[in-house]
Motif scaffolding. Sequence first.
Motif, PDB file in Angstrom:
ATOM      1  N   LEU A 242       0.855  -1.181   0.000  1.00 48.03           N
ATOM      2  CA  LEU A 242       0.000   0.000   0.000  1.00 48.03           C
ATOM      3  C   LEU A 242       0.887   1.225   0.000  1.00 48.03           C
ATOM      4  CD1 LEU A 242      -2.659   1.613   0.378  1.00 48.03           C
ATOM      5  CD2 LEU A 242      -2.437   1.180   2.840  1.00 48.03           C
ATOM      6  N   VAL A 243       0.687   2.114  -0.980  1.00 44.74           N
ATOM      7  CA  VAL A 243       1.475   3.340  -1.117  1.00 44.74           C
ATOM      8  C   VAL A 243       0.505   4.519  -1.090  1.00 44.74           C
ATOM      9  CG1 VAL A 243       3.133   4.603  -2.533  1.00 44.74           C
ATOM     10  CG2 VAL A 243       3.129   2.089  -2.559  1.00 44.74           C
ATOM     11  N   VAL A 244       0.759   5.477  -0.193  1.00 43.55           N
ATOM     12  CA  VAL A 244      -0.153   6.604  -0.023  1.00 43.55           C
ATOM     13  C   VAL A 244       0.611   7.912  -0.103  1.00 43.55           C
ATOM     14  CG1 VAL A 244      -1.913   7.657   1.436  1.00 43.55           C
ATOM     15  CG2 VAL A 244      -1.582   5.177   1.503  1.00 43.55           C
ATOM     16  N   VAL A 245       0.110   8.822  -0.937  1.00 46.92           N
ATOM     17  CA  VAL A 245       0.655  10.175  -1.034  1.00 46.92           C
ATOM     18  C   VAL A 245      -0.380  11.130  -0.438  1.00 46.92           C
ATOM     19  CG1 VAL A 245       1.492  11.998  -2.563  1.00 46.92           C
ATOM     20  CG2 VAL A 245       1.962   9.598  -3.110  1.00 46.92           C
ATOM     21  N   SER A 246       0.012  11.883   0.574  1.00 48.88           N
ATOM     22  CA  SER A 246      -0.890  12.844   1.211  1.00 48.88           C
ATOM     23  C   SER A 246      -0.309  14.247   1.067  1.00 48.88           C
ATOM     24  CB  SER A 246      -1.106  12.493   2.682  1.00 48.88           C
ATOM     25  OG  SER A 246       0.124  12.483   3.379  1.00 48.88           O
ATOM     26  N   PHE A 247      -1.172  15.256   1.362  1.00 50.65           N
ATOM     27  CA  PHE A 247      -0.765  16.635   1.099  1.00 50.65           C
ATOM     28  C   PHE A 247      -0.950  17.596   2.269  1.00 50.65           C
ATOM     29  CE2 PHE A 247      -1.233  14.735  -3.010  1.00 50.65           C
ATOM     30  CZ  PHE A 247      -0.169  15.261  -3.731  1.00 50.65           C
ATOM     31  N   HIS A 248      -1.501  17.137   3.364  1.00 55.56           N
ATOM     32  CA  HIS A 248      -1.522  17.998   4.543  1.00 55.56           C
ATOM     33  C   HIS A 248      -1.498  17.142   5.793  1.00 55.56           C
ATOM     34  CE1 HIS A 248      -5.818  17.371   5.324  1.00 55.56           C
ATOM     35  NE2 HIS A 248      -6.071  17.658   4.075  1.00 55.56           N
ATOM     36  N   SER A 249      -1.291  17.782   6.924  1.00 53.18           N
ATOM     37  CA  SER A 249      -0.999  17.070   8.165  1.00 53.18           C
ATOM     38  C   SER A 249      -2.134  16.179   8.629  1.00 53.18           C
ATOM     39  CB  SER A 249      -0.646  18.076   9.271  1.00 53.18           C
ATOM     40  OG  SER A 249      -1.718  18.979   9.490  1.00 53.18           O
ATOM     41  N   LEU A 250      -3.391  16.584   8.407  1.00 53.56           N
ATOM     42  CA  LEU A 250      -4.511  15.757   8.834  1.00 53.56           C
ATOM     43  C   LEU A 250      -4.503  14.413   8.113  1.00 53.56           C
ATOM     44  CD1 LEU A 250      -7.411  18.374   8.917  1.00 53.56           C
ATOM     45  CD2 LEU A 250      -6.187  17.420  10.864  1.00 53.56           C
ATOM     46  N   GLU A 251      -4.266  14.450   6.807  1.00 52.17           N
ATOM     47  CA  GLU A 251      -4.202  13.213   6.030  1.00 52.17           C
ATOM     48  C   GLU A 251      -3.023  12.358   6.475  1.00 52.17           C
ATOM     49  OE1 GLU A 251      -5.812  15.041   1.756  1.00 52.17           O
ATOM     50  OE2 GLU A 251      -3.679  14.763   2.110  1.00 52.17           O
ATOM     51  N   ASP A 252      -1.846  12.989   6.540  1.00 51.02           N
ATOM     52  CA  ASP A 252      -0.634  12.227   6.848  1.00 51.02           C
ATOM     53  C   ASP A 252      -0.712  11.606   8.235  1.00 51.02           C
ATOM     54  OD1 ASP A 252       2.149  11.411   6.247  1.00 51.02           O
ATOM     55  OD2 ASP A 252       2.637  12.768   7.890  1.00 51.02           O
ATOM     56  N   ARG A 253      -1.329  12.295   9.181  1.00 53.14           N
ATOM     57  CA  ARG A 253      -1.452  11.757  10.528  1.00 53.14           C
ATOM     58  C   ARG A 253      -2.273  10.470  10.538  1.00 53.14           C
ATOM     59  NH1 ARG A 253      -3.878  16.160  13.162  1.00 53.14           N
ATOM     60  NH2 ARG A 253      -1.903  17.211  12.734  1.00 53.14           N
ATOM     61  N   LEU A 254      -3.364  10.441   9.767  1.00 54.15           N
ATOM     62  CA  LEU A 254      -4.188   9.242   9.688  1.00 54.15           C
ATOM     63  C   LEU A 254      -3.431   8.090   9.033  1.00 54.15           C
ATOM     64  CD1 LEU A 254      -7.620  10.761   8.595  1.00 54.15           C
ATOM     65  CD2 LEU A 254      -7.006   9.899  10.849  1.00 54.15           C
ATOM     66  N   VAL A 255      -2.690   8.405   7.977  1.00 54.66           N
ATOM     67  CA  VAL A 255      -1.926   7.368   7.280  1.00 54.66           C
ATOM     68  C   VAL A 255      -0.844   6.807   8.190  1.00 54.66           C
ATOM     69  CG1 VAL A 255      -0.434   6.876   5.299  1.00 54.66           C
ATOM     70  CG2 VAL A 255      -2.395   8.416   5.034  1.00 54.66           C
ATOM     71  N   LYS A 256      -0.106   7.683   8.850  1.00 54.06           N
ATOM     72  CA  LYS A 256       0.967   7.252   9.746  1.00 54.06           C
ATOM     73  C   LYS A 256       0.429   6.354  10.850  1.00 54.06           C
ATOM     74  CE  LYS A 256       4.522   9.119  12.863  1.00 54.06           C
ATOM     75  NZ  LYS A 256       5.122  10.369  13.404  1.00 54.06           N
ATOM     76  N   ARG A 257      -0.684   6.764  11.460  1.00 58.67           N
ATOM     77  CA  ARG A 257      -1.250   6.000  12.566  1.00 58.67           C
ATOM     78  C   ARG A 257      -1.709   4.620  12.098  1.00 58.67           C
ATOM     79  NH1 ARG A 257      -5.712   9.219  14.312  1.00 58.67           N
ATOM     80  NH2 ARG A 257      -4.108  10.588  15.182  1.00 58.67           N
ATOM     81  N   ALA A 258      -2.410   4.566  10.950  1.00 56.64           N
ATOM     82  CA  ALA A 258      -2.917   3.286  10.454  1.00 56.64           C
ATOM     83  C   ALA A 258      -1.777   2.333  10.103  1.00 56.64           C
ATOM     84  CB  ALA A 258      -3.802   3.514   9.228  1.00 56.64           C
ATOM     85  N   MET A 259      -0.722   2.860   9.468  1.00 60.95           N
ATOM     86  CA  MET A 259       0.391   2.002   9.084  1.00 60.95           C
ATOM     87  C   MET A 259       1.191   1.543  10.297  1.00 60.95           C
ATOM     88  SD  MET A 259       1.800   3.550   5.475  1.00 60.95           S
ATOM     89  CE  MET A 259       0.777   3.459   3.993  1.00 60.95           C
ATOM     90  N   ASN A 260       1.421   2.433  11.247  1.00 60.97           N
ATOM     91  CA  ASN A 260       2.142   2.040  12.460  1.00 60.97           C
ATOM     92  C   ASN A 260       1.372   0.992  13.251  1.00 60.97           C
ATOM     93  OD1 ASN A 260       4.429   3.587  12.091  1.00 60.97           O
ATOM     94  ND2 ASN A 260       3.676   5.318  13.274  1.00 60.97           N
ATOM     95  N   ARG A 261       0.055   1.146  13.290  1.00 64.45           N
ATOM     96  CA  ARG A 261      -0.764   0.164  13.994  1.00 64.45           C
ATOM     97  C   ARG A 261      -0.661  -1.199  13.306  1.00 64.45           C
ATOM     98  NH1 ARG A 261      -5.175   2.866  14.108  1.00 64.45           N
ATOM     99  NH2 ARG A 261      -6.081   2.020  12.195  1.00 64.45           N
ATOM    100  N   ALA A 262      -0.749  -1.218  11.972  1.00 63.82           N
ATOM    101  CA  ALA A 262      -0.678  -2.477  11.237  1.00 63.82           C
ATOM    102  C   ALA A 262       0.679  -3.148  11.372  1.00 63.82           C
ATOM    103  CB  ALA A 262      -0.995  -2.231   9.757  1.00 63.82           C
ATOM    104  N   ALA A 263       1.728  -2.337  11.513  1.00 64.72           N
ATOM    105  CA  ALA A 263       3.086  -2.870  11.635  1.00 64.72           C
ATOM    106  C   ALA A 263       3.491  -3.138  13.085  1.00 64.72           C
ATOM    107  CB  ALA A 263       4.079  -1.913  10.985  1.00 64.72           C
ATOM    108  N   GLY A 264       2.553  -2.978  14.027  1.00 66.00           N
ATOM    109  CA  GLY A 264       2.840  -3.250  15.429  1.00 66.00           C
ATOM    110  C   GLY A 264       3.717  -2.219  16.084  1.00 66.00           C
ATOM    111  N   ARG A 265       3.668  -0.954  15.601  1.00 71.89           N
ATOM    112  CA  ARG A 265       4.544   0.075  16.149  1.00 71.89           C
ATOM    113  C   ARG A 265       3.835   1.093  17.024  1.00 71.89           C
ATOM    114  NH1 ARG A 265       9.811   1.534  12.729  1.00 71.89           N
ATOM    115  NH2 ARG A 265      10.327  -0.555  11.979  1.00 71.89           N
TER     116      ARG A 265
END
Length: 335
Positions: A242-265
């Motif tokens: 899964l590759v995601v390109v975001s453009f502002h902090s609200l989007e990037d925060r959601l992406v970061k949180r979801a990916m970290n959760r999936a990766a056990g971080r």
Amino acid sequence: MTALPTPGHIPVMLSEVLDMLAPRDGATYLDGTFGGGGYARAILSAARCTLWAIDRDPAAIRRGEALQAELRAPDGTSRLHMVQGGFGEMRDLLAERDAPMLDGVVLDLGVSSFQLDEVERGFSFRTDGPLDMRMGDTGPTAADIVNTMAEADLANIIYEYGEERRSRRVAGAIVAARAEAPILTTFRLAEIIRSVVPGDRSGIDPATRSFQGIRIHVNDELGQIVSGLDQAMEMLSPGGRLVVVSFHSLEDRLVKRAMNRAAGRLPAPSRHDPGAMRAGRDAPAFRLLTTKALRPTDAECRANPRARSARLRAIERLPTAESPTSAPSSTEHRP
């Protein structure tokens, strides 16, 4: 393979997206935000693969159908399949069409450059147009929102989604102005906002943040992101990315949180929640390909100013027989 041209559209961080996605022959991919088709064309050029593409915008679907025709084989089949809808409903949209599990998904969040450039869509205040802001063709418009929403609710969406500190002043000015006459155009809304939000050293137009907040609300963009990220990871085959390109902090925060959760971080769960503690000990099903967001190069930012705020994050589903502690592949990017 011969690259397919991308008329009138510059996809952001294209080389990095392809590097992370690593398209291969025979695989199946999803472009959840087709837009101008830049990523889709590049993926289909990089490998003899199949691509499903989703977009809410009927104009984007028409652009995709033109690309389908370019790719049509003598037997009438095409490697590109277009689907109209929101990427937050990708699971149901693809299940209805018997699509297989996915080897990769790419999402380019936010409004597309085509939509920004179409005056009648009402996304931009660079030129005057109807106050619409819908990415699709259904549901309430921005004009409906600014002319009917309660002042407190309007202030909340401008503050939460636009991160505008003067949201109460903006909402008050909008309510006062609409009492005199309905607010129906982008120029009028921008002028109202500028009357209570002064410019600053950034050079960003004072109306920008409020327009962003209203647009995000109109399209339920954050809800689409949360749903789309969960569904994309669920639909990935082992080894899928899964590759995601975001453009502002609200989007990037959601992406970061979801990916970290999936990766056990994520941080360790509370000892007062035994169920969460058991879940926290489960081996993660994903690994991060980007331990922090990638940024566009200076050269790309000069050539395409829209790229300046871009952030790219990527994650990979672990093969079922692989330990999460296995050595990272050559495509993993570290700080």
